[in-house]
Design an enzyme around this catalytic site. Structure first.
Site, PDB file in Angstrom:
ATOM      1  N   CYS A   1       0.857  -1.182   0.000  1.00 41.60           N
ATOM      2  CA  CYS A   1       0.000   0.000   0.000  1.00 41.60           C
ATOM      3  C   CYS A   1       0.895   1.234   0.000  1.00 41.60           C
ATOM      4  CB  CYS A   1      -0.948  -0.009   1.195  1.00 41.60           C
ATOM      5  SG  CYS A   1      -0.106  -0.137   2.786  1.00 41.60           S
ATOM      6  N   THR A   2       0.327   2.410   0.147  1.00 40.50           N
ATOM      7  CA  THR A   2       1.099   3.651   0.007  1.00 40.50           C
ATOM      8  C   THR A   2       2.197   3.783   1.056  1.00 40.50           C
ATOM      9  OG1 THR A   2      -0.872   4.728  -0.890  1.00 40.50           O
ATOM     10  CG2 THR A   2       0.952   6.146  -0.223  1.00 40.50           C
TER      11      THR A   2
END
Length: 326
Positions: free
Chosen positions: A177-178
């Site tokens: 994810c980010t």
């Protein structure tokens, strides 16, 4: 202009008194002119803030002096413009909303991998690689051979797992994810369901783009970030995407060549959804921005707007109790 430090941070930790922490944290951030949003919940803290290097260093020291926040996960990047207008500390049920109870990354979690280990793992054809971010983020950029769950929010992820994954079929699962926080929960969730070999990218895409040389990278595209930079590339340089002022969706250079794109008014994604009345209003607003810029008043206008918003937020806080109602 002075360099602005952007700090993305989180920590999973049991906070019995998270509601009481809000006021002290908010006042400290205001005193240091730190802008952005932090979320407090029973399970910990999450958010992205920005300020001068001294201000962000002071915030990190504040966290280190608070026993339950010591060792907080933080990733810093830099820009030349303040990316946030307001200072906010929110109270929520979860710091990242999965919608499943009793998921505690402090009790059970997947195997952390650094960028080099991540590259080696993804070379294994038996690994199922899943991008846990939302659909529009996936389209802007992702890792080679990653699967798009086509989710509009993280709350939809458990349903995706139920329909498409199983411990018997997916022997090795790698997720990213980010900044790493979603994967803390998603790997904990899969482990709880009985998946054995579950891995995630420590520090997320941001850490990967910061540390991995471009020539060795298996990342394709740009990475969406939740501030005025919109996207970043390797070494966390500002990317090429912009936000549509009407619908706030990210726009590529190709989107801006579309006949439905009008700067500040509409884009291919919202053209058919925005009323003509709204388009006229947006066009007038954009014209005012452009006239102000020609007169050299853009920065003054930005500062005035920030000040107005900040005063309104402070007025609300004085009138309402700090406790957030879910």
């Amino acid at each position: 202009m002075s360099t602005v430090v952007i700090s993305a941070l989180y920590k999973f930790v049991k906070l019995e008194n998270y509601k009481e922490l809000r006021e002290d944290l908010f006042k400290f951030m205001e005193s240091k002119q730190i802008r952005g949003t932090l979320i407090l919940a029973h399970e910990g803290i999450n958010g992205t803030v920005a300020g001068s290097q001294d201000s962000i260093d002071s915030l990190k020291e504040w966290f280190n002096q608070t026993p339950y926040f010591k060792g907080i996960e933080s990733k810093e990047s830099f820009t030349n413009k303040m990316p946030f207008y307001r200072t906010k500390v929110k109270l929520k049920k979860e710091i990242v909303t999965l919608g499943v109870e009793d998921i505690d990354p402090n009790q059970i979690v997947g195997t952390y991998l650094n960028p080099n280990e991540w590259n080696e793992l993804l070379a294994d054809p038996e690994v199922t690689v899943i991008d846990t971010r939302n659909d529009y983020e996936f389209k802007i950029g992702t890792f080679k051979n990653a699967i798009n769950p086509n989710t509009k929010s993280f709350r939809e992820f458990p349903n995706y797992v139920k329909k498409h994954l199983s411990p018997e079929k997916n022997k090795k699962v790698a997720m990213f994810c980010t900044g790493g926080i979603r994967c803390e929960k998603s790997t904990a969730y899969l482990k709880k369901l009985g998946f054995k070999d579950v891995f995630h990218l420590k520090g997320g895409i941001l850490k990967y783009l910061e540390e991995m040389p471009k020539e060795n990278s298996i990342w394709n595209g740009e990475c969406f970030v939740f501030d005025d930079r919109v996207t970043v590339t390797h070494q966390l340089e500002k990317g090429t995407f912009e936000l549509c002022n009407a619908c706030r969706n990210p726009l590529s250079e190709e989107d801006k060549k579309n006949e439905k794109y009008q700067k500040g008014v509409s884009c291919p994604q919202c053209f058919d959804l925005v009323s003509e009345e709204k388009k006229i209003s947006f066009a007038q607003r954009q014209k005012q921005f452009e006239l102000a810029e020609l007169r050299g008043e853009a920065h003054f206008g930005d500062d005035a707007r920030k000040l107005m918003i900040e005063k309104r937020e402070l007025k609300k806080l004085k009138k309402k109790p700090l406790e957030h109602k879910n």
